[in-house]
Each structure stands twice: as C-alpha cells, then as structure tokens.
Design an enzyme around this catalytic site. Structure first.
Site, PDB file in Angstrom:
ATOM      1  N   LYS A  19       6.418   2.642   7.986  1.00 11.07           N
ATOM      2  CA  LYS A  19       7.006   1.789   6.932  1.00 11.07           C
ATOM      3  C   LYS A  19       6.620   2.347   5.552  1.00 11.07           C
ATOM      4  O   LYS A  19       5.772   3.246   5.457  1.00 11.07           O
ATOM      5  CB  LYS A  19       6.508   0.354   7.097  1.00 11.07           C
ATOM      6  CG  LYS A  19       5.010   0.207   6.981  1.00 11.07           C
ATOM      7  CD  LYS A  19       4.576  -1.217   7.256  1.00 11.07           C
ATOM      8  CE  LYS A  19       3.079  -1.341   7.198  1.00 11.07           C
ATOM      9  NZ  LYS A  19       2.615  -2.700   7.006  1.00 11.07           N
ATOM     10  N   ARG A  49      -1.778 -14.695   8.439  1.00 12.22           N
ATOM     11  CA  ARG A  49      -0.701 -14.225   7.578  1.00 12.22           C
ATOM     12  C   ARG A  49       0.600 -14.484   8.326  1.00 12.22           C
ATOM     13  O   ARG A  49       1.264 -15.464   8.052  1.00 12.22           O
ATOM     14  CB  ARG A  49      -0.906 -12.735   7.234  1.00 12.22           C
ATOM     15  CG  ARG A  49       0.021 -12.232   6.162  1.00 12.22           C
ATOM     16  CD  ARG A  49      -0.239 -10.776   5.811  1.00 12.22           C
ATOM     17  NE  ARG A  49      -0.059  -9.874   6.958  1.00 12.22           N
ATOM     18  CZ  ARG A  49      -0.171  -8.550   6.891  1.00 12.22           C
ATOM     19  NH1 ARG A  49      -0.489  -7.956   5.740  1.00 12.22           N
ATOM     20  NH2 ARG A  49       0.019  -7.797   7.958  1.00 12.22           N
ATOM     21  N   TYR A  79      -6.116   7.760 -24.745  1.00 19.05           N
ATOM     22  CA  TYR A  79      -5.849   6.394 -25.219  1.00 19.05           C
ATOM     23  C   TYR A  79      -7.116   5.554 -25.217  1.00 19.05           C
ATOM     24  O   TYR A  79      -7.940   5.645 -24.293  1.00 19.05           O
ATOM     25  CB  TYR A  79      -4.832   5.709 -24.307  1.00 19.05           C
ATOM     26  CG  TYR A  79      -3.408   6.148 -24.546  1.00 19.05           C
ATOM     27  CD1 TYR A  79      -2.781   5.937 -25.771  1.00 19.05           C
ATOM     28  CD2 TYR A  79      -2.686   6.753 -23.526  1.00 19.05           C
ATOM     29  CE1 TYR A  79      -1.466   6.332 -25.980  1.00 19.05           C
ATOM     30  CE2 TYR A  79      -1.374   7.145 -23.718  1.00 19.05           C
ATOM     31  CZ  TYR A  79      -0.765   6.938 -24.956  1.00 19.05           C
ATOM     32  OH  TYR A  79       0.532   7.326 -25.156  1.00 19.05           O
ATOM     33  N   MET A  86       0.735   8.041 -18.848  1.00 19.30           N
ATOM     34  CA  MET A  86       1.891   7.986 -17.950  1.00 19.30           C
ATOM     35  C   MET A  86       2.173   9.345 -17.307  1.00 19.30           C
ATOM     36  O   MET A  86       2.484   9.437 -16.113  1.00 19.30           O
ATOM     37  CB  MET A  86       3.131   7.523 -18.721  1.00 19.30           C
ATOM     38  CG  MET A  86       4.331   7.298 -17.838  1.00 19.30           C
ATOM     39  SD  MET A  86       5.797   6.879 -18.785  1.00 19.30           S
ATOM     40  CE  MET A  86       5.399   5.257 -19.377  1.00 19.30           C
TER      41      MET A  86
HETATM   42  C1  PLP Z   1       1.825  -4.950  12.177  1.00 19.15           C
HETATM   43  C2  PLP Z   1       1.162  -3.694  11.776  1.00 19.15           C
HETATM   44  N1  PLP Z   1       0.692  -2.873  12.722  1.00 19.15           N
HETATM   45  C3  PLP Z   1       0.080  -1.715  12.406  1.00 19.15           C
HETATM   46  C4  PLP Z   1      -0.110  -1.334  11.092  1.00 19.15           C
HETATM   47  C5  PLP Z   1      -0.817  -0.041  10.807  1.00 19.15           C
HETATM   48  O1  PLP Z   1      -2.031  -0.294  10.186  1.00 19.15           O
HETATM   49  P1  PLP Z   1      -2.995   0.910   9.745  1.00 19.15           P
HETATM   50  O2  PLP Z   1      -2.258   1.643   8.684  1.00 19.15           O
HETATM   51  O3  PLP Z   1      -4.190   0.235   9.210  1.00 19.15           O
HETATM   52  O4  PLP Z   1      -3.213   1.725  10.959  1.00 19.15           O
HETATM   53  C6  PLP Z   1       0.343  -2.166  10.084  1.00 19.15           C
HETATM   54  C7  PLP Z   1       0.102  -1.803   8.691  1.00 19.15           C
HETATM   55  O5  PLP Z   1      -0.104  -2.577   7.816  1.00 19.15           O
HETATM   56  C8  PLP Z   1       0.993  -3.380  10.425  1.00 19.15           C
HETATM   57  O6  PLP Z   1       1.443  -4.207   9.491  1.00 19.15           O
END
Ligand code: PLP
Length: 358
Positions: A35, A130, A254, A302
């Site tokens: 992701k 969560r 800055y 920046m």
């Molecule tokens: C549902 C889920 N599984 C696995 C992972 C992978 O986690 P990590 O990057 O800590 O291995 C994530 C990442 O946030 C996640 O949201």
C-alpha cells in the site's frame, strides 16, 4: 541538468528481504504489503519484483486497480475493505478480496448483488482498537457472511498494536484473544505484520503480512535492520550544489538558529521537504558525502539543506550526498527526525527521480 534528487531502488535487496520473511515463516503464504505506493518505492515495480508473494495488500481500490491494469492476476486484498456500497461492483469487476471490519460494510455486501465469488478477510479487533469486530461477534458475522450468495472463502485476520516491543505483553494477549475468537470457525488465519513475523513465532498463522521489513527497515524496537539481516531497498541521494567557507558564529539557514562553532565549510545539497526530506530533521541528523558520515546543519528548506563538510575536506560541488539507504539506515534518520522510517519512505516526493536496479 535536471534536479539531482534520486531514489535508487535496489530490487535485489527487496528480494533478499522477502527471502528473510520466507525463512522466518516457512510454512505460510506471504501477502506483501505494498500500500501507499509500496511504502513510497513504486507500486508496480515492487509488485513485479515479488513473484513469490501469494497476494498483495493495498489500502484502496485505486491501488488495486493499478495492479490489475498492470497485468497482475494474483490475489489482491483491500486492507480497509469497501468505502461505500458502490465499491461492490468494482470489487467484483476487478476480482479483489476485501477485508470486512465494520457492520456498514457487511450491510453493503448484503444489499448489493455480487456478480462473482468474493473472498472475505474478517478483521477482528483483539486490542488495537482501530478496525475490526469484537471477538465475541465472530460467529454471528460469519453466519451472516455465509448467507450472502457468492461470498466464497472467509479468512480471519487481526493486527497488532505493539508487536515491535518484544517485552510488551499486549501482543501475547492479542494472539490469545484471536485464537479464542476463531476457535470455532474454519478458515485461514493471519496475524503477523513484520514485527510479528520476526518477533512473535506464535503469530505466524497461515498467512503473514510483511510491510516495512520488505523495504529494509527494522520492525523491532532496539534492533537494527542490519542485525536482523535486512538490506535497505531505497537509497535517497542528491548532489552538492554549493560549498562555502563560513566564519565562526555565522548563522546558517532559515531562522538563523544554527551557528558555526568554528570557521568551516558548509555545503548546500539539492533536497528539501519539497522532496520528502523531513522538515523536522534536527541539526546533527546523519548524512553521507563521498562515503563519509557527516551531518545536517540548520533548518531544512523546501529545496535545500546545509551540510557540515568539515569531515569531508575533499568534497566538491557535484559530489553525491546520501540522505538514507546504503551505508546510512533510514531508521537512524527517522530517529533524528522524531519520526519513523515508514513516514520517511512514504513521503518521498514526485520531484525525486526513481531508478530501479535489478
Ligand atoms: C493490516 C496490515 N497488515 C500488515 C501491515 C504491514 O505492517 P508492517 O509494515 O509493520 O510490516 C500493515 C501496515 O500498516 C497493515 O495495515
């Protein structure tokens, strides 16, 4: 010449890190978590370099569709599931798996006809608080899912809140709560993120879900990536575009809040928060110039940062500056910037040119 900020992506290092997942969890299937543009490394290129991943975990339809359109036929799991009832059609059309973590999603599935078989990953909240259903609702939710025509396999998942801390009893409690919740139902299980894979053998289940360890950052607090055998995948670099002699007491950048402790050479490197280098990196944050470690001085702008070149007397305009990666763990930079490697890696901006080495 165009901007010299570069992210070199070492796909061999990625594959090496993937093999560490397989060694740590030998009898499990791997859902590679890619992701957020593969944690900033490039969604499709990273997916292409992971032929042994049985599935990909993404956070939204756009990422999943990009993978399908790039030709991936493998299992793709939407880790946050559907965001609206209208998503049901696209999920079917693109043959995606969905995580179901909330009653609203269940209702959308119940209300909209599914045109194809759909595999569901039921998320159970075992303590992170969560996403997910309470453990005592599992049998009820499963029986509702089973009444939805076309819902095929149901798998079970949970996510850890503190697995990076090996002495934190929270993870053991989450594992126990998960095992109790799924004791009476059939189906594959998944609990472990990277920290779970490396630190919690009891959490392996049928599938593991590595993210950060694939990219070469340590998932365990107090353990370096190197000590875990992980190799950095991204090396972020740029070049020196100026070197100036400064006098003791001169203020740099800055806010004029860093002063030269002596007469010294200060380099200016072409990278800044507009490229994803953290604005809150403190003076003293490590950098490498010509293979030697030195540090950031003054505030991050920046497009530029200032660099202490006293430790690198041979440095010249045009020389490479490494911000993190090869020889400089991103975890160290994250610590000096009061953040985590995840944020640094995800935040590398679109101005940075990506080069992939196989
Ligand atoms: C549902 C889920 N599984 C696995 C992972 C992978 O986690 P990590 O990057 O800590 O291995 C994530 C990442 O946030 C996640 O949201």
């Amino acid at each position: 010449m165009s901007r010299p900020a570069r992210a070199r992506i070492d796909l061999q290092a990625l594959q090496h890190n993937f093999s560490l997942v397989q060694q740590a969890a030998p009898d499990t299937q791997v859902m590679a978590i890619i992701k957020a543009n593969a944690y900033g490394h490039g969604l499709v290129s990273i997916a292409q370099a992971l032929p042994a991943a049985a599935a990909f975990g993404v956070s939204c339809l756009d990422e999943a569709i990009a993978l399908r359109e790039a030709g991936f036929e493998r299992r793709i799991v939407l880790l946050e599931g559907l965001f609206a009832a209208e998503d049901v059609g696209l999920i079917g059309g693109y043959r995606l798996d969905v995580v179901i973590h909330h009653a609203s999603q269940l209702q959308w599935l119940e209300q909209r006809p599914l045109l194809r078989p759909l595999d569901v990953w039921l998320k159970i909240d075992t303590g992170m608080h969560r996403l997910g259903f309470d453990p005592d609702r599992v049998t009820d939710i499963v029986s509702r899912l089973q009444q939805i025509p076309q819902v095929a396999a149901v798998r079970y998942m949970t996510h850890f809140s503190c697995a990076d801390e090996l002495d934190n009893p929270c993870t053991r409690r989450q594992i126990d709560a998960f095992n109790t919740a799924v004791a009476a139902v059939e189906g594959e299980r998944t609990l472990a993120n990277s920290a779970g894979i490396l630190g919690w053998p009891a959490a392996r289940g049928d599938w593991v879900r590595p993210g950060i360890m694939l990219y070469g950052s340590s998932p365990l607090r107090g353990r370096t990536a190197q000590s875990l055998g992980l190799r950095p995948v991204m090396t972020l670099s740029t070049k020196l575009i100026a070197i100036n002699a400064r006098k003791q007491g001169d203020a740099i950048g800055y806010g004029a809040d860093w002063h030269c402790p002596a007469d010294m050479r200060i380099g200016v490197a072409a990278i800044g928060y507009g490229d994803g280098y953290p604005r809150h990196a403190r003076s003293g944050t490590p950098l490498r110039v010509n293979g030697r470690e030195t540090s950031l001085v003054g505030r991050v702008s920046m497009d530029m940062i200032s660099v202490d070149l006293d430790a690198v007397p041979d440095a010249q305009v045009g020389d490479e500056v490494i911000l993190w990666g090869e020889g400089l763990p991103v975890d160290e930079v994250a610590e000096a910037s009061t953040t985590i490697a995840y944020e640094l890696l995800c935040g590398v901006g679109s101005r940075v040119q990506f080069d992939y080495t196989a």
